[in-house]
Design a protein around this motif. Sequence first.
Motif, short mmCIF file in Angstrom:
data_model
loop_
_atom_site.label_atom_id
_atom_site.label_comp_id
_atom_site.label_asym_id
_atom_site.label_seq_id
_atom_site.Cartn_x
_atom_site.Cartn_y
_atom_site.Cartn_z
N ALA A 67 31.52 8.11 8.93
CA ALA A 67 31.27 8.66 10.27
C ALA A 67 30.31 7.78 11.05
CB ALA A 67 30.72 10.08 10.15
N SER A 68 29.29 7.25 10.39
CA SER A 68 28.32 6.39 11.06
C SER A 68 28.96 5.07 11.51
CB SER A 68 27.14 6.10 10.11
OG SER A 68 26.24 5.19 10.69
N ILE A 69 29.76 4.47 10.62
CA ILE A 69 30.42 3.21 10.97
C ILE A 69 31.35 3.40 12.17
CG2 ILE A 69 32.09 1.49 10.17
CD1 ILE A 69 30.94 1.95 7.32
N VAL A 70 32.17 4.45 12.11
CA VAL A 70 33.13 4.70 13.18
C VAL A 70 32.42 4.99 14.49
CG1 VAL A 70 34.90 6.32 13.99
CG2 VAL A 70 34.97 5.45 11.63
N SER A 71 31.37 5.81 14.44
CA SER A 71 30.64 6.16 15.65
C SER A 71 30.03 4.93 16.32
CB SER A 71 29.53 7.17 15.32
OG SER A 71 28.75 7.46 16.45
N HIS A 72 29.46 4.03 15.52
CA HIS A 72 28.83 2.84 16.09
C HIS A 72 29.84 1.82 16.63
CE1 HIS A 72 25.19 4.30 13.98
NE2 HIS A 72 24.55 3.60 14.90
N ARG A 73 31.06 1.83 16.10
CA ARG A 73 32.06 0.85 16.52
C ARG A 73 33.00 1.39 17.59
NH1 ARG A 73 29.04 -1.50 13.63
NH2 ARG A 73 28.26 -1.82 15.74
N TRP A 74 33.02 2.70 17.81
CA TRP A 74 33.98 3.24 18.78
C TRP A 74 33.61 2.80 20.19
CZ3 TRP A 74 38.07 5.26 16.47
CH2 TRP A 74 39.08 5.79 17.29
N PRO A 75 34.60 2.55 21.06
CA PRO A 75 34.28 2.12 22.42
C PRO A 75 33.37 3.13 23.13
CG PRO A 75 36.64 1.94 21.98
CD PRO A 75 36.05 2.66 20.82
N SER A 76 32.32 2.63 23.74
CA SER A 76 31.38 3.50 24.46
C SER A 76 30.80 2.74 25.64
CB SER A 76 30.25 3.97 23.53
OG SER A 76 29.50 2.88 23.04
N GLY A 77 30.63 3.44 26.74
CA GLY A 77 30.09 2.81 27.93
C GLY A 77 28.58 2.90 27.97
N TYR A 78 27.96 1.85 28.45
CA TYR A 78 26.49 1.83 28.56
C TYR A 78 25.99 2.94 29.47
CZ TYR A 78 21.84 0.27 29.88
OH TYR A 78 20.49 0.22 30.13
N ASP A 79 26.69 3.19 30.57
CA ASP A 79 26.22 4.17 31.55
C ASP A 79 26.26 5.60 31.01
OD1 ASP A 79 25.69 2.33 33.58
OD2 ASP A 79 27.79 2.27 34.17
N GLU A 80 27.14 5.86 30.03
CA GLU A 80 27.20 7.20 29.44
C GLU A 80 26.20 7.37 28.30
OE1 GLU A 80 30.26 5.36 29.93
OE2 GLU A 80 30.11 6.32 31.88
N GLY A 81 25.59 6.28 27.86
CA GLY A 81 24.62 6.33 26.77
C GLY A 81 23.22 6.05 27.28
N ASP A 82 22.65 4.92 26.84
CA ASP A 82 21.27 4.59 27.23
C ASP A 82 21.12 4.35 28.73
OD1 ASP A 82 20.08 4.72 24.67
OD2 ASP A 82 20.95 2.78 24.17
N GLY A 83 22.21 4.07 29.40
CA GLY A 83 22.13 3.84 30.84
C GLY A 83 21.71 5.07 31.64
N ARG A 84 21.76 6.25 31.01
CA ARG A 84 21.40 7.49 31.72
C ARG A 84 19.90 7.62 31.93
NH1 ARG A 84 23.44 11.85 27.73
NH2 ARG A 84 22.63 10.27 26.30
N TRP A 85 19.09 6.87 31.16
CA TRP A 85 17.65 7.11 31.13
C TRP A 85 16.87 5.99 31.84
CZ3 TRP A 85 17.33 11.84 29.18
CH2 TRP A 85 18.27 12.24 28.24
N ALA A 86 15.70 6.37 32.36
CA ALA A 86 14.78 5.35 32.89
C ALA A 86 14.21 4.56 31.71
CB ALA A 86 13.65 6.03 33.66
N LYS A 87 13.75 3.34 32.00
CA LYS A 87 13.30 2.45 30.93
C LYS A 87 12.06 1.67 31.34
CE LYS A 87 18.13 1.95 29.83
NZ LYS A 87 18.45 2.86 30.95
N ARG A 88 11.38 1.15 30.32
CA ARG A 88 10.23 0.27 30.55
C ARG A 88 10.37 -0.93 29.62
NH1 ARG A 88 6.47 3.43 28.94
NH2 ARG A 88 6.14 2.48 26.88
N ALA A 89 10.16 -2.12 30.15
CA ALA A 89 10.23 -3.33 29.35
C ALA A 89 8.84 -3.89 29.14
CB ALA A 89 11.12 -4.38 30.02
N ASP A 90 8.49 -4.15 27.87
CA ASP A 90 7.23 -4.80 27.49
C ASP A 90 7.58 -6.00 26.63
OD1 ASP A 90 5.37 -2.67 28.54
OD2 ASP A 90 6.46 -1.48 27.07
N GLY A 91 7.75 -7.13 27.27
CA GLY A 91 8.18 -8.31 26.54
C GLY A 91 9.59 -8.10 25.99
N GLU A 92 9.75 -8.20 24.65
CA GLU A 92 11.07 -8.04 24.03
C GLU A 92 11.41 -6.58 23.77
OE1 GLU A 92 10.53 -10.41 20.48
OE2 GLU A 92 11.66 -12.08 21.37
#
Length: 208
Positions: A67-92
């Motif tokens: 289940a983990s392998i399939v979930s991580h490899r299945w096609p997914s859009g950035y905007d429906e995942g982490d793209g939904r949230w505000a972010k902060r960048a500190d170097g890397e």
Amino acid sequence: MGDPDVLLRRAHDAGYRFPQGFAGFTATVRTGAGDSGRLVVRSRTEIELTFAGEPSDDASWVRDEVASIVSHRWPSGYDEGDGRWAKRADGELVTILDDPFDSAYKLRDNVISEVHRTVGSARFVIVVSERLRTADGRHLPTHFTVFHWDTGTGQLNRADHFTDSYTVVGGVYLPEQRRVVSASDEGLVTRVLELADHTVDATVDSDA
């Protein structure tokens, strides 16, 4: 320091996923504990795993790993995942703000090298140490370690080292073997999952 959304989207797109319209695959299953069976994957959540005879205690572990392998490899859009949230960048390091799992990603050479998350009382960090470059220039992790901490005590409870390999069927990179060595106060445990005789379903998945 760049725009965190631009940085994380670039890293997301650099990770290999099954092609859009991918409808699943089938394979035979064998484990290090002697189990054998059949796997049918039709979608991210529709996974059928049957064993010949009475399965060992590893059977539930096999289901979780598939289940983990399939979930991580299945096609997914950035905007429906982490793209939904505000972010902060500190170097890397890119930290996801207001994410329920308190997620953060360390980026290196435009790929994700570390993943930090909290689930309940457990904090885990995934450290990717080696990758396979696919024919289209994307990346698949082949060696990574997951460290599990207790958020209350700060104690390291377990470390799991994963070694993954893949086979290419019909131009799609499919899981072939996963070996996990787990270290905890109880000692070392090694588990192995092997998939063979893969076939790719040519039917378009309308949910992809």
